[in-house]
Each structure stands twice: as structure tokens, then as C-alpha cells.
Design an enzyme around this catalytic site. Structure first.
Site, short mmCIF file in Angstrom:
data_model
loop_
_atom_site.label_atom_id
_atom_site.label_comp_id
_atom_site.label_asym_id
_atom_site.label_seq_id
_atom_site.Cartn_x
_atom_site.Cartn_y
_atom_site.Cartn_z
CG HIS A 173 0.61 10.73 1.33
ND1 HIS A 173 0.50 10.12 0.45
CD2 HIS A 173 -0.39 10.22 2.40
CE1 HIS A 173 -0.21 9.21 0.18
NE2 HIS A 173 -0.76 9.26 1.35
CG HIS B 32 -1.91 1.09 1.12
ND1 HIS B 32 -2.99 1.14 -0.01
CD2 HIS B 32 -1.91 2.62 1.41
CE1 HIS B 32 -3.60 2.50 0.26
NE2 HIS B 32 -2.97 3.09 0.97
ZN LIG Z 1 -3.14 5.26 0.79
#
Ligand SMILES: [Zn+2]
Length: 302
Positions: free
Chosen positions: A260, A233
């Protein structure tokens, strides 16, 4: 070098927003060549084109925006569009978040396959990494180094016995993405999710769209979809984060404990370092750029 692609026809879906917990309707529609990826918020009557400048928040999920109009949790859809080579698309939303679906990219793969894909006439531009770009921060590391293909080498090291250390190396292409990455779901530690929901975040998060882990195991009744679903993931997220450049990628992305935020910093660092990359728009310039790459530093010295 390949040609650009779009959808054959429009396709609709609806689901829950991970952060708002509200129902969202989404429609994926074909777009002309060189359009790129455009989100349209019906609530705000605003278009936002995906670009490195459009990313405004990378906490928990990737949010894009323009002025005070924002669209959240775009990364799983963006990763799918990138991997399936959907370059031009108009994404209409009723709601301010892309629905989380089952927390993976599998529903987006299914929708795009249902809509069908057509090739357009213009070439898809590619970014060729020519020199390494690296960022080290708080025991985390990310880098992009030269490679003829888009490859990812990702390592995670969680202070949780169930997730622990995982590493995966993969060449990113449509086949590998669908088979090895697309089904990997969002995951979180139970204690973090309790904290988030107490603060009105991740309100749509549930065992239907995330793998939830405590110190002893997985809370979900259904088993993991891959033995190392967690690192897979993280790769899915990284593909979404790197895709915001709007370019095919020739380079190897290496990550240790990234997320991120760091992925986004790396993209910005690359774009800033003009000697570290070249953008090519036709097969001839691509060939010249790849041939000029220095593959063997010893040979280059001689
Ligand atoms: Zn994700």
C-alpha cells in the site's frame, strides 16, 4: 471511453472491522453523476470524499481521513467499485472501518450485483499514462508505463517457503476482476499476526477473513481459492490503491514486492509529473491522447 455508473438501489451489510474487531454496519447507496465515492461516518457525522489527498495512512491497510476523523481498511471495497465501474456512491458507515468480510472482494461483488447497476449520462474521465514513472526503494519496485489498457504485472518474493515467488499478469476489467482476482483473500504470516494482536492491531483478524501461513503451510482448514492466491490478493490491493485517483486508467502498472505504501507513493509521483500523463474527459480527447502515445521508441527516433 465509457459513461459513469452508480447503483440501482441501496444495499446493506454488516461485518467485523479488521483492526477494531468491532461490528460495523455499512450501507451502499446510489449517488448523482460526478459525485465520486463518498464515505459518511454516522459516528462522527462527517463526509470524506475519496481522493489522493484523503489517504492518510498506508500501514497494513489503507486509511482515509479528514481532520482527526478516519475510516480504515477501504481498499477491498474501493478495488471492487473501480473494477465494477461504480463511479458515484454514498457509503454510510456505523463504525470507523469498512468491514473485512471474508478478506476478499467477493462479498462486495455480490452486494453490488444484488443492488444492480445503472448507467448515467456523464463520461467517466480517464488518466492516460504518457511517460514511465518509477520508484525503487529497499529492493522493491513499482512503475506505471504507457499502455492502451489498464494492465498489471505483479511479482512477490516472500522469505517464506509457502508463499515464495509468484507472478501474475492481467488486464484489469470487470470480467477478469470478478473471475481471477475478487476471491483472493488477505493473507499474513502467523508470527506477524501474533505480534499485531499483542499490540492491539488486527483484533478482528481470524481464519474467517485471512489466509494465515507459517513455515510449513496454511493454518486455515479450507484450501486456497487459487493456487497463487497471494499474488492475486496483492493485485486486488493495488487496484484499490490506484483507484483513489478517481479516474479510469490507461497504463500498465508493474510491481515487484510492493505494498500500500509504495503504491500510494507511485500515485503521488505520477500526479506530480504533469508531463507523464493526460486526463481526458470525452471520447475525442481520449482518441487524440492515445494516438499521440509513442509506442515504439525506435520509430519515434526516425
Ligand atoms: Zn488486502
Amino acid at each position: 471511453m465509457r459513461k459513469q455508473r452508480t447503483l440501482k438501489e441501496a444495499v446493506k451489510a454488516s461485518g467485523i472491522g479488521l483492526h477494531s474487531g468491532k461490528k460495523v454496519e455499512i450501507s451502499l447507496e446510489p449517488a448523482k453523476e460526478n459525485t465520486g465515492i463518498i464515505f459518511y461516518s454516522e459516528d462522527d457525522n462527517t463526509q470524506i470524499k475519496v481522493s489522493t489527498q484523503s489517504v492518510i495512512n498506508t500501514q497494513l491497510a489503507t486509511t482515509i481521513g479528514k481532520g482527526n476523523i478516519i475510516i480504515g481498511t477501504v481498499e477491498h471495497l474501493l478495488a471492487t467499485l473501480f473494477a465494477l465501474h461504480i463511479d458515484n456512491i454514498f457509503i454510510r458507515l456505523k463504525g470507523r472501518e469498512v468491514p473485512i468480510m471474508d478478506g476478499s472482494s467477493a462479498p462486495w461483488v455480490y452486494l453490488i450485483k444484488t443492488a444492480g447497476i445503472i448507467q448515467q449520462n456523464a463520461y467517466k474521465k480517464a488518466i492516460i499514462v504518457k511517460k514511465p514513472v518509477k520508484i525503487k526503494e529497499d529492493g522493491k519496485f513499482v512503475a506505471l508505463i504507457p499502455s492502451k489498457e489498464f494492465e498489471i504485472s505483479y511479482s512477490i518474493n516472500f522469505d517464506n517457503p509457502v508463499i515464495g515467488k509468484q507472478r501474475m499478469d492481467i488486464v484489469v476489467n470487470e470480467h477478469n476482476f470478478i473471475k481471477e482476482i475478487s476471491k483472493a483473500r488477505t493473507f499474513g504470516l502467523l508470527r506477524d499476526i501474533e505480534y499485531l494482536q499483542a499490540h492491539n492491531l488486527a483484533l478482528g483478524g481470524s481464519l474467517d477473513n485471512a489466509v494465515v501461513v507459517d513455515e510449513y503451510g496454511i493454518i486455515n482448514e479450507d484450501p486456497l481459492r487459487y493456487e497463487n492466491e497471494f499474488v492475486r490478493h496483492k493485485i486486488l490491493d493495488a487496484i484499490g490503491d490506484l483507484s483513489i485517483m478517481g479516474l479510469d486508467i490507461r497504463g500498465k502498472y508493474i510491481a515487484y514486492r510492493s505494498g500500500h505504501d509504495l503504491n500510494n507513493k507511485l500515485v503521488k509521483e505520477l500526479i506530480k509529473s504533469s508531463e507523464a500523463y493526460e486526463v481526458v474527459g470525452n471520447p475525442r480527447s481520449e482518441k487524440a491522447a492515445v494516438e499521440s502515445l509513442v509506442w515504439n521508441p525506435l520509430k519515434a527516433k526516425a
